[in-house]
Design a protein around this motif. Structure first.
Motif, PDB file in Angstrom:
ATOM      1  N   SER A   1      35.961  -1.675  63.530  1.00 49.42           N
ATOM      2  CA  SER A   1      37.088  -2.593  63.622  1.00 49.42           C
ATOM      3  C   SER A   1      38.198  -2.783  62.464  1.00 49.42           C
ATOM      4  O   SER A   1      38.910  -3.446  62.526  1.00 49.42           O
ATOM      5  CB  SER A   1      36.555  -4.026  64.072  1.00 49.42           C
ATOM      6  N   GLY A   2      37.795  -2.059  61.384  1.00 44.63           N
ATOM      7  CA  GLY A   2      38.666  -2.176  60.296  1.00 44.63           C
ATOM      8  C   GLY A   2      38.296  -3.357  59.410  1.00 44.63           C
ATOM      9  O   GLY A   2      38.868  -3.360  58.153  1.00 44.63           O
ATOM     10  N   ALA A   3      37.384  -4.285  59.945  1.00 38.80           N
ATOM     11  CA  ALA A   3      37.246  -5.500  59.010  1.00 38.80           C
ATOM     12  C   ALA A   3      35.788  -6.134  59.464  1.00 38.80           C
ATOM     13  O   ALA A   3      35.497  -5.674  60.583  1.00 38.80           O
ATOM     14  CB  ALA A   3      38.239  -6.558  59.076  1.00 38.80           C
TER      15      ALA A   3
ATOM     16  N   ILE B   1      33.000  -2.514  60.328  1.00 40.43           N
ATOM     17  CA  ILE B   1      34.227  -2.065  59.280  1.00 40.43           C
ATOM     18  C   ILE B   1      34.685  -0.669  60.022  1.00 40.43           C
ATOM     19  O   ILE B   1      35.937  -0.614  60.198  1.00 40.43           O
ATOM     20  CB  ILE B   1      33.872  -1.890  57.967  1.00 40.43           C
ATOM     21  N   VAL B   2      33.786   0.132  60.268  1.00 40.05           N
ATOM     22  CA  VAL B   2      34.384   1.445  60.842  1.00 40.05           C
ATOM     23  C   VAL B   2      34.993   1.372  62.105  1.00 40.05           C
ATOM     24  O   VAL B   2      36.115   2.009  62.432  1.00 40.05           O
ATOM     25  CB  VAL B   2      33.046   2.443  60.944  1.00 40.05           C
TER      26      VAL B   2
ATOM     27  N   ALA C   1      46.952  -3.870  51.454  1.00 36.05           N
ATOM     28  CA  ALA C   1      46.000  -3.783  52.534  1.00 36.05           C
ATOM     29  C   ALA C   1      45.151  -5.110  52.526  1.00 36.05           C
ATOM     30  O   ALA C   1      44.978  -5.647  51.155  1.00 36.05           O
ATOM     31  CB  ALA C   1      44.945  -2.633  52.213  1.00 36.05           C
TER      32      ALA C   1
ATOM     33  N   GLU D   1      32.563  -9.698  64.333  1.00 40.92           N
ATOM     34  CA  GLU D   1      33.618  -8.640  64.537  1.00 40.92           C
ATOM     35  C   GLU D   1      35.068  -9.792  64.035  1.00 40.92           C
ATOM     36  O   GLU D   1      34.853 -10.912  64.483  1.00 40.92           O
ATOM     37  CB  GLU D   1      33.747  -7.966  65.716  1.00 40.92           C
TER      38      GLU D   1
END
Length: 108
Positions: free
Chosen positions: A36-38, A33-34, A92, A62
């Motif tokens: 790739s954001g998800a 998450i940090v 979001a 990922e």
């Protein structure tokens, strides 16, 4: 039931790659998450003959594995692939569902 769950989640039996216990999978998900954001968490059902305490494993992926432009022809029995993104009130993205569904109006 508690002993069975502990035997599964406290060992690497819960990881489809066989490297992490459940806490390690959580850490891997947080790092993804940090970076790739998800993150995608995939539940993989296993056969009873695989010898696992509980017949499923988790796989952390990922989000790069998802083609958001994906398009596929209608499958047999009227099923077509669908990708849906769930949004929170601010807009979001919070989750992604990819499945095959029966629909009379397939996107293709």
């Amino acid at each position: 039931m508690t002993k069975l769950a502990r035997a599964h989640f406290d060992s690497t039996a819960c990881d489809a790659a066989g490297r992490h216990n459940f806490c390690g999978l959580q850490l891997q998900a947080a790092r993804t998450i940090v970076i790739s954001g998800a993150v995608l968490a995939r539940r993989r059902w296993r056969r009873a003959s695989d010898g696992l305490p509980v017949p499923f494993q988790l796989q952390i992926l990922e989000p790069d594995y998802i083609n958001m432009q994906f398009s596929a022809p209608r499958r047999q029995h009227g099923q077509c692939p669908v990708a849906q993104t769930s949004l929170e009130p601010r807009g979001a993205a919070v989750s992604l569902l990819v499945c095959a569904t029966k629909s009379k109006t397939c996107p293709n």
